[in-house]
Each structure stands twice: as C-alpha cells, then as structure tokens.
Motif scaffolding. Structure first.
Motif, PDB file in Angstrom:
ATOM      1  N   CYS A 192      53.987  31.759  28.578  1.00 56.58           N
ATOM      2  CA  CYS A 192      52.996  31.943  29.463  1.00 56.58           C
ATOM      3  C   CYS A 192      51.622  31.627  28.708  1.00 56.58           C
ATOM      4  N   ALA A 193      50.584  31.422  29.537  1.00 56.76           N
ATOM      5  CA  ALA A 193      49.286  30.977  28.938  1.00 56.76           C
ATOM      6  C   ALA A 193      48.080  31.521  29.665  1.00 56.76           C
ATOM      7  N   ALA A 194      47.045  31.899  28.894  1.00 54.50           N
ATOM      8  CA  ALA A 194      45.797  32.528  29.617  1.00 54.50           C
ATOM      9  C   ALA A 194      44.527  31.511  29.413  1.00 54.50           C
ATOM     10  N   ALA A 195      43.802  31.319  30.398  1.00 56.67           N
ATOM     11  CA  ALA A 195      42.712  30.628  30.071  1.00 56.67           C
ATOM     12  C   ALA A 195      41.514  31.596  29.649  1.00 56.67           C
ATOM     13  N   ALA A 196      40.577  30.951  29.176  1.00 57.54           N
ATOM     14  CA  ALA A 196      39.200  31.515  28.817  1.00 57.54           C
ATOM     15  C   ALA A 196      38.684  31.856  30.143  1.00 57.54           C
ATOM     16  N   ARG A 216      41.405  43.795  28.088  1.00 59.77           N
ATOM     17  CA  ARG A 216      40.758  44.266  29.535  1.00 59.77           C
ATOM     18  C   ARG A 216      40.172  43.104  30.487  1.00 59.77           C
ATOM     19  N   THR A 217      40.322  42.058  29.987  1.00 52.76           N
ATOM     20  CA  THR A 217      39.920  40.734  30.798  1.00 52.76           C
ATOM     21  C   THR A 217      41.063  40.047  31.527  1.00 52.76           C
ATOM     22  N   PHE A 218      42.258  40.537  31.665  1.00 59.35           N
ATOM     23  CA  PHE A 218      43.469  39.951  32.325  1.00 59.35           C
ATOM     24  C   PHE A 218      43.120  39.616  33.649  1.00 59.35           C
TER      25      PHE A 218
END
Length: 119
Positions: free
Chosen positions: A96-100, A27-29
């Motif tokens: 693909c990558a996600a940051a904190a 839920r934090t995308f």
C-alpha cells in the motif's frame, strides 16, 4: 510522516478471494490519495489501483478491473483491497502507498504482504 502496515495476505486457491488491509498512522490519512501496488518475482512494481481522499474516485489497472475493489474507512485510518476471482498471475507482494497531501505522487510505502494464488 506516514507509516503504513499491510495485512491479510496468504495462500489462496485460484478463483478464491482475499481482503488486504492497510493501516495508516497519523492524522492526515483522510486527506491523502491512497494506492495499492504489487510486485511479482523478477518483475517491476506495478500499479493495482488507487482511491481518492474521500473514496469518491477509484482507478484500477486493466488486469484487475471487475475483480478487485479498493475502499477506505477514514474513521479507522484504514484502506482495503478486496480481491475476488484470484488467478495465479495475481501472485505477488502487495504494497500500500500514500500520496503527499495535495499531490497525486505516492511518497510513503508499506513493507508489503505476500499473496500467493495456487492450487
């Protein structure tokens, strides 16, 4: 924790187009900076581009500027990479990558999707 799944890779001829998708769990995308990276055989993983949490800011590597476009749909927890005017040197595994949350550092990675540009 974020899980990322890329899709949309494949074989395309030089000059063609391809759109990659990155589906994220959780839920934090919508609060995270997201990015695309790529790794060609025998080379290190390189930055392709990134997009801010609300899509208001994007950054691209010089090698793809004007040809690639990153976008996101926070309602669908999905990020996209539209690739046009593809060249053989774009051949790579794309990640693909996600940051904190609140950080510019990429901590979460997908498994990658292969893009091959060849005639």
């Amino acid at each position: 924790q974020v899980q990322l799944v890329e899709s949309g890779g494949g074989l395309v001829q030089p000059g063609g187009s391809l759109r990659l998708s990155c589906a994220a769990s959780g839920r934090t995308f919508s609060s995270r900076t997201m990015g695309w990276f790529r790794q060609a055989p025998g080379k290190e993983r390189d930055f392709v581009g990134s997009i801010s949490w609300n899509g208001g800011n994007t950054n691209y590597a010089d090698s793809v500027k004007g040809r690639f476009t990153i976008s996101r749909d926070n309602a669908k927890n999905t990020m996209y990479l539209q690739m046009n005017s593809l060249k053989p040197e774009d051949t790579a595994v794309y990640y693909c990558a996600a940051a904190a949350v609140g950080s510019p550092n990429f901590n979460y990675w997908g498994q990658g999707t292969q893009v091959t540009v060849s005639s």
